[in-house]
Design an enzyme around this catalytic site. Structure first.
Site, mmCIF file in Angstrom:
data_model
loop_
_atom_site.group_PDB
_atom_site.id
_atom_site.type_symbol
_atom_site.label_atom_id
_atom_site.label_comp_id
_atom_site.label_asym_id
_atom_site.label_seq_id
_atom_site.Cartn_x
_atom_site.Cartn_y
_atom_site.Cartn_z
ATOM 1 N N ARG A 150 0.744 -1.210 0.147
ATOM 2 C CA ARG A 150 0.000 0.037 0.214
ATOM 3 C C ARG A 150 0.804 1.245 -0.010
ATOM 4 O O ARG A 150 1.985 1.223 0.738
ATOM 5 C CB ARG A 150 -0.777 -0.004 1.381
ATOM 6 C CG ARG A 150 -1.702 1.220 1.327
ATOM 7 C CD ARG A 150 -2.411 1.065 2.733
ATOM 8 N NE ARG A 150 -3.382 0.066 2.922
ATOM 9 C CZ ARG A 150 -4.572 0.064 2.308
ATOM 10 N NH1 ARG A 150 -4.990 1.327 1.754
ATOM 11 N NH2 ARG A 150 -5.286 -0.944 2.179
ATOM 12 N N TYR B 274 -3.919 4.958 -2.013
ATOM 13 C CA TYR B 274 -4.854 5.803 -1.248
ATOM 14 C C TYR B 274 -4.491 7.371 -1.547
ATOM 15 O O TYR B 274 -3.314 7.641 -1.178
ATOM 16 C CB TYR B 274 -4.922 5.391 0.161
ATOM 17 C CG TYR B 274 -6.068 5.785 0.961
ATOM 18 C CD1 TYR B 274 -7.391 6.005 0.590
ATOM 19 C CD2 TYR B 274 -5.895 6.045 2.244
ATOM 20 C CE1 TYR B 274 -8.234 6.415 1.372
ATOM 21 C CE2 TYR B 274 -7.037 6.401 3.199
ATOM 22 C CZ TYR B 274 -8.279 6.532 2.437
ATOM 23 O OH TYR B 274 -9.223 7.060 3.211
ATOM 24 N N HIS C 37 -11.125 3.184 -2.471
ATOM 25 C CA HIS C 37 -12.307 4.023 -2.238
ATOM 26 C C HIS C 37 -12.588 5.187 -3.567
ATOM 27 O O HIS C 37 -12.936 6.157 -3.303
ATOM 28 C CB HIS C 37 -12.107 4.753 -0.875
ATOM 29 C CG HIS C 37 -11.869 4.078 0.202
ATOM 30 N ND1 HIS C 37 -11.857 2.678 0.325
ATOM 31 C CD2 HIS C 37 -10.953 4.467 1.250
ATOM 32 C CE1 HIS C 37 -11.323 2.256 1.358
ATOM 33 N NE2 HIS C 37 -10.845 3.324 2.085
ATOM 34 N N ASP D 19 -14.332 -2.986 4.442
ATOM 35 C CA ASP D 19 -13.505 -2.258 5.299
ATOM 36 C C ASP D 19 -13.310 -2.502 6.764
ATOM 37 O O ASP D 19 -12.940 -1.786 7.452
ATOM 38 C CB ASP D 19 -13.582 -0.770 5.010
ATOM 39 C CG ASP D 19 -12.186 0.032 5.197
ATOM 40 O OD1 ASP D 19 -11.192 -0.520 4.877
ATOM 41 O OD2 ASP D 19 -12.208 1.149 5.683
#
Length: 194
Positions: A45, A78, A102, A171
């Site tokens: 990530r 993200y 998202h 999530d």
């Protein structure tokens, strides 16, 4: 490096039924990467949300991405919608599958066909290695639970346009949620609407 030990322990006890996303630092050794891979890790990530992020230079992130590409891993990114213009060149240069958390955090008070979300749709249109999660209406909604009506058109647009490159999840356990603790059943109820 970052501590992935709890996740690795969970993966090892899953009997091969789980996969994980690790946080990887520049100093990670090839042996450590192989150990993570053997446990079931399949990605790393990169966080660009300013309020959450420890700044890591992009050349370091690119170096990490190049190393994990050899293992067939993907990169999860993200970020917030307003930052996409400055991140575009970096994301589109990554040598892996890229999964956006998202939906790139769109401002759902703006039109679904407005220039900001249109830029995100163009990112996926022009780069078939980029996927999007259509999860977490609870993090994006202004109208709130249980229906999260304002988020549905954004997720629906991605599902209809890129049906083979969307991912969904709850999530759970909902880290850093400040507004409300979502009902996971209500989140599942959004799926048929998108």
């Amino acid at each position: 490096g970052a501590d992935n030990s709890a996740m690795v322990d969970a993966l090892k006890h899953s009997g091969g039924k789980a996969r994980g996303i690790a946080t990887v630092k520049r100093g990670v050794t090839d042996a450590q990467l192989q150990e993570l891979h053997a446990a079931g890790v399949r990605g790393t990530r990169f966080n660009f949300v300013r309020r959450l992020v420890d700044f890591t230079p992009r050349e370091v992130l690119f170096e990490i991405a190049s190393r994990i590409a050899l293992l067939g891993w993907h990169v999860v990114v993200y970020f917030e919608a307003q930052d996409l213009p400055e991140l575009w060149d970096f994301f589109t240069a990554l040598p892996t599958t890229v999964v956006v958390d998202h939906m790139g955090r769109p401002d759902v008070t703006k039109p679904v066909d407005g220039p900001e979300f249109e830029r995100f749709v163009r990112l996926l249109s022009e780069h078939p290695n980029i996927w999007s999660k259509v999860s977490c209406p609870e993090r994006l909604s202004q109208s709130g639970p249980p229906a999260y009506d304002d988020v549905v058109p954004f997720a629906r647009r991605l599902v209809e346009t890129f049906p083979d490159r969307v991912l969904w999840g709850t999530d759970w356990p909902h880290p850093n949620m400040k507004t409300h603790m979502p009902d996971d059943g209500a989140l599942v109820d959004v799926v048929p609407r998108i």
